[in-house]
Design a protein around this motif. Structure first.
Motif, PDB file in Angstrom:
ATOM      1  N   UNK A   8      63.627 -24.945  19.088  1.00 34.82           N
ATOM      2  CA  UNK A   8      63.563 -23.363  19.793  1.00 34.82           C
ATOM      3  C   UNK A   8      63.799 -22.494  18.820  1.00 34.82           C
ATOM      4  N   UNK A   9      62.885 -21.402  18.466  1.00 38.42           N
ATOM      5  CA  UNK A   9      62.830 -20.418  17.491  1.00 38.42           C
ATOM      6  C   UNK A   9      64.029 -19.392  17.800  1.00 38.42           C
ATOM      7  N   UNK A  10      64.099 -18.708  16.954  1.00 32.35           N
ATOM      8  CA  UNK A  10      65.398 -17.562  16.715  1.00 32.35           C
ATOM      9  C   UNK A  10      64.922 -16.570  17.927  1.00 32.35           C
ATOM     10  N   UNK A  11      65.709 -16.263  18.856  1.00 30.35           N
ATOM     11  CA  UNK A  11      65.312 -15.282  19.906  1.00 30.35           C
ATOM     12  C   UNK A  11      66.016 -14.228  19.863  1.00 30.35           C
ATOM     13  N   UNK A  12      66.806 -14.032  18.703  1.00 29.32           N
ATOM     14  CA  UNK A  12      67.819 -12.522  18.832  1.00 29.32           C
ATOM     15  C   UNK A  12      67.028 -11.436  19.064  1.00 29.32           C
ATOM     16  N   UNK A  23      73.022 -23.935  37.575  1.00 33.11           N
ATOM     17  CA  UNK A  23      73.308 -25.298  37.668  1.00 33.11           C
ATOM     18  C   UNK A  23      72.019 -26.215  37.125  1.00 33.11           C
ATOM     19  N   UNK A  24      72.043 -27.427  36.890  1.00 29.09           N
ATOM     20  CA  UNK A  24      70.987 -28.168  36.610  1.00 29.09           C
ATOM     21  C   UNK A  24      69.972 -27.774  35.529  1.00 29.09           C
ATOM     22  N   UNK A  25      68.721 -27.757  35.810  1.00 29.53           N
ATOM     23  CA  UNK A  25      67.742 -27.406  34.811  1.00 29.53           C
ATOM     24  C   UNK A  25      67.805 -25.955  34.287  1.00 29.53           C
ATOM     25  N   UNK A  26      68.127 -25.097  35.238  1.00 24.70           N
ATOM     26  CA  UNK A  26      68.113 -23.417  34.934  1.00 24.70           C
ATOM     27  C   UNK A  26      69.405 -23.392  34.040  1.00 24.70           C
ATOM     28  N   UNK A  27      70.518 -24.040  34.360  1.00 29.82           N
ATOM     29  CA  UNK A  27      71.625 -23.608  33.549  1.00 29.82           C
ATOM     30  C   UNK A  27      71.434 -24.137  32.129  1.00 29.82           C
ATOM     31  N   UNK A  28      70.638 -25.361  31.996  1.00 33.56           N
ATOM     32  CA  UNK A  28      70.486 -25.976  30.672  1.00 33.56           C
ATOM     33  C   UNK A  28      69.414 -24.950  29.871  1.00 33.56           C
ATOM     34  N   UNK A  29      68.615 -24.367  30.565  1.00 37.26           N
ATOM     35  CA  UNK A  29      67.480 -23.404  30.155  1.00 37.26           C
ATOM     36  C   UNK A  29      68.029 -22.387  29.502  1.00 37.26           C
ATOM     37  N   UNK A  30      69.248 -21.815  30.402  1.00 36.41           N
ATOM     38  CA  UNK A  30      69.606 -20.294  30.092  1.00 36.41           C
ATOM     39  C   UNK A  30      70.656 -20.715  28.855  1.00 36.41           C
ATOM     40  N   UNK A  31      71.297 -22.059  28.771  1.00 34.67           N
ATOM     41  CA  UNK A  31      72.198 -22.351  27.701  1.00 34.67           C
ATOM     42  C   UNK A  31      71.308 -22.569  26.375  1.00 34.67           C
ATOM     43  N   UNK A  32      70.159 -22.944  26.534  1.00 35.39           N
ATOM     44  CA  UNK A  32      69.598 -23.148  24.976  1.00 35.39           C
ATOM     45  C   UNK A  32      68.764 -21.898  24.633  1.00 35.39           C
ATOM     46  N   UNK A  33      68.618 -20.846  25.602  1.00 38.19           N
ATOM     47  CA  UNK A  33      67.774 -19.791  25.288  1.00 38.19           C
ATOM     48  C   UNK A  33      69.020 -18.865  24.715  1.00 38.19           C
ATOM     49  N   UNK A  35      71.893 -19.883  23.260  1.00 36.90           N
ATOM     50  CA  UNK A  35      72.376 -20.580  22.002  1.00 36.90           C
ATOM     51  C   UNK A  35      71.313 -20.145  21.011  1.00 36.90           C
ATOM     52  N   UNK A  36      70.078 -19.864  20.948  1.00 36.12           N
ATOM     53  CA  UNK A  36      69.115 -19.287  20.113  1.00 36.12           C
ATOM     54  C   UNK A  36      69.095 -17.807  19.944  1.00 36.12           C
ATOM     55  N   UNK A  37      69.954 -17.150  20.626  1.00 36.11           N
ATOM     56  CA  UNK A  37      70.275 -15.648  20.247  1.00 36.11           C
ATOM     57  C   UNK A  37      69.773 -14.695  21.287  1.00 36.11           C
ATOM     58  N   UNK A  38      69.071 -15.127  22.420  1.00 38.15           N
ATOM     59  CA  UNK A  38      68.610 -14.445  23.547  1.00 38.15           C
ATOM     60  C   UNK A  38      69.669 -13.748  24.248  1.00 38.15           C
ATOM     61  N   UNK A  39      69.562 -12.746  24.891  1.00 39.81           N
ATOM     62  CA  UNK A  39      70.488 -12.309  25.988  1.00 39.81           C
ATOM     63  C   UNK A  39      69.590 -12.823  27.382  1.00 39.81           C
ATOM     64  N   UNK A  40      70.352 -13.674  27.945  1.00 38.07           N
ATOM     65  CA  UNK A  40      69.809 -14.294  29.260  1.00 38.07           C
ATOM     66  C   UNK A  40      70.449 -13.481  30.614  1.00 38.07           C
ATOM     67  N   UNK A  60      76.153 -13.000  25.391  1.00 39.83           N
ATOM     68  CA  UNK A  60      74.732 -12.983  25.843  1.00 39.83           C
ATOM     69  C   UNK A  60      74.326 -13.217  26.916  1.00 39.83           C
ATOM     70  N   UNK A  61      75.258 -13.776  27.946  1.00 39.46           N
ATOM     71  CA  UNK A  61      74.858 -14.222  29.267  1.00 39.46           C
ATOM     72  C   UNK A  61      75.255 -13.119  30.410  1.00 39.46           C
TER      73      UNK A  61
END
Length: 295
Positions: A8-12, A23-33, A35-40, A60-61
């Motif tokens: 995942x590229x830098x999303x700052x 939960x589930x896939x959505x939670x994992x998607x939010x975590x990865x985004x 951690x890459x620097x995005x506001x989610x 960031x969340x």
């Protein structure tokens, strides 16, 4: 070695909205985004669970209430996000229900088409003019059993079949993603519309069908399905990879697309029917009371 969250590229400085992020896939998607620097923005029906996920991610969340089975909630959520964010780089239409008994949304839609398709269709319409990069809509390999009945999309005259209704909603997700791509391209927009599916993933989605086999799935899915962080990879690839193409569908690269790393996959001929997509789009605008800023 296939694509992973390490790619995942830098999303700052970027902002993403993820539905069903509690939960589930959505939670994992939010975590990865995040951690890459995005506001989610975690768009959640269960706000308490969303706050638990957000607590892991720090400032960031952001957690906001969204019930896709209620268009009034969709509108309120969109208004709140628009008030807080001048731009949204990525929208991930992830949330969904699967194979539930016949019931209706607040607006009278059959629950699966109402939540999985109409709710996301309306949300995308209400946010599209703020989206700068891409819209990712999560479908399923089960779209292949789907048939769109435009004259009875809410199962008011047909005998209700929960799995066929699920297949219809997931087919609708793909028809929408492809049609949005065509309309954005025709309008000269740089915004991408992509679709993804997670393969067979171990999430609580499988346990909420309220059917006799629900307990069996609850016991066996953790052993047969891939973990949620792996299942989220196709969505993450579609949401972040610079090389991910608008109008494409991404899923796992393993046998029968059940598990593995992201790759571009094919969908059914029915999902690629532009006339069916156009008619579904027009019906969806009418039923949801929204219009898109692309013709």
């Amino acid at each position: 070695m296939g694509w992973t969250t390490k790619d995942v590229p830098d999303l700052t400085g970027r902002t993403a909205v993820v539905t069903g992020a509690n939960s589930g896939l959505g939670a994992e998607t939010a975590r990865a985004l995040a951690r890459a620097g995005a506001t989610v923005v975690l768009a959640c029906r269960d706000v308490a669970k969303g706050r638990t996920v957000a607590g892991e991610l720090g400032d960031r969340a952001q957690v906001r209430a969204l019930d896709l089975a209620d268009l009034a909630s969709v509108r309120a959520f969109a208004e709140g996000v628009r008030a807080e964010h001048e731009r949204i780089d990525v929208l991930v239409n992830n949330a969904g229900v699967m194979a539930v008994p016949l019931r209706r949304t607040a607006d009278g839609f059959e629950m699966q088409i109402g939540t999985n398709h109409f709710g996301h269709f309306a949300l995308t319409a209400l946010l599209l003019d703020r989206i700068t990069d891409r819209v990712v809509t999560v479908s399923s390999a089960m779209h292949r059993i789907g048939r769109i009945d435009l004259d009875d999309i809410d199962w008011e005259r047909r005998r209700y079949e929960r799995w066929l209704a699920y297949g219809q909603s997931k087919l609708a997700n793909l028809l929408f993603a492809y049609e949005l791509h065509r309309r954005l391209t025709a309008a000269g927009s740089d915004v991408k519309s992509l679709a993804a599916h997670p393969g067979f993933s171990s999430t609580n989605l499988q346990y909420r069908s309220e059917a006799w086999y629900g307990k069996i799935m609850e016991l066996t899915t953790p052993f047969l399905g891939q973990p949620p962080d792996q299942g989220a990879l196709p969505s993450l690839y579609a949401a972040t990879a610079p090389e991910a193409e608008s109008g494409a569908f991404y899923g796992p690269d393993g046998p029968f697309e059940m598990r593995g790393h992201p790759k571009r996959v094919q969908s059914s001929a029915r999902s690629r029917d532009p006339e069916l997509a156009r008619r579904l789009w027009e019906l969806s605008e009418q039923l949801c009371g929204v219009s898109f800023p692309v013709s």
